[in-house]
Design an enzyme around this catalytic site. Structure first.
Site: not given
Ligand code: ITT
Length: 197
Positions: A7, A9-10, A12, A70-71, A154-155, A182
């Site tokens: 990932t 995403n910091k 995460k 993926d989330s 995120g959300y 997660r």
């Molecule tokens: P990586 O692919 O590098 O891991 P990303 O941010 O692109 O990072 P994803 O493709 O899995 O990750 O997209 C996940 C998105 O879903 C994330 O950017 C948020 O918008 C949302 N999301 C997932 N988990 C979340 C959480 O715990 N709280 C809030 N929003 C979340």
């Protein structure tokens, strides 16, 4: 042994390190790898994307364990959208703020149970280009009418938990990590790894 989390995403990574603390593993992310890695996230499901993140990394670093995560957010009245497109809900140049504003606008006028949603997280644990096991976690809630709270990412500011009377962004990191999608998925991984390493 190293555990590479595929990932960038910091937000995460911060949560994952907190959840997996205590395991005898050094946890690193893509940002700490020397070789550049191209990930094409064009799968149709969370699991496909979790694999698409982990496999190329694991082929380059076959001695390490790799996790693809993926989330996303599924909103019932939007037939599961934004789903796997959660990060890019507003298209190119999407930010958390723009995504949240778009979602609130879409749900304008809907009340209570009509605003039901679910966060999902799918993990793939991979070694030397092979899937060892996949895990999933979910968190149910409703979309609030306005953004509240400064934590998480995120959300989180629009994801309201009726039992806490708070959005996820109003929880501390420790609180979020007790209940989140997660946390649930990574706790399953934690138990699996505790037997493996
Ligand atoms: P990586 O692919 O590098 O891991 P990303 O941010 O692109 O990072 P994803 O493709 O899995 O990750 O997209 C996940 C998105 O879903 C994330 O950017 C948020 O918008 C949302 N999301 C997932 N988990 C979340 C959480 O715990 N709280 C809030 N929003 C979340």
């Amino acid at each position: 042994m190293r555990l590479i989390i595929a990932t960038r995403n910091k937000g995460k990574l911060r949560e994952i390190k907190h959840i997996l603390g205590g395991l005898n593993l050094s946890i690193i992310s893509l940002n700490q790898l020397k070789k550049p890695i191209r990930i094409k996230e064009d799968g149709h499901t969370f699991l496909e994307n979790a694999l698409k993140k982990a496999l190329p990394v694991s082929r380059m670093y076959p001695l390490d364990l790799t996790v693809g995560e993926d989330s996303g957010l599924e909103v019932e009245c939007l037939n599961g959208a934004p789903g796997i497109l959660s990060k890019r809900y507003c298209g190119r140049g999407a930010t958390d703020l723009k995504n949240n504003s778009k979602l609130l606008k879409k749900l304008g006028g809907l009340k209570g149970k009509e605003r039901k949603a679910c966060f999902r997280c799918v993990l793939s644990l991979v070694k030397a280009g092979k899937l060892l096991k996949a895990f999933e976690g979910r968190l149910k809630g409703v979309i609030s009418k306005e953004m509240k709270g400064k934590g998480g990412f995120g959300y989180d500011p629009v994801f309201y938990l009726p039992s806490y009377k708070k959005t996820v962004a109003q929880l501390s990191l420790s609180q979020k990590n007790k209940i989140s999608h997660r946390a649930r998925a990574f706790k399953k991984l934690h138990n699996y790894l505790a037997k493996l390493v």
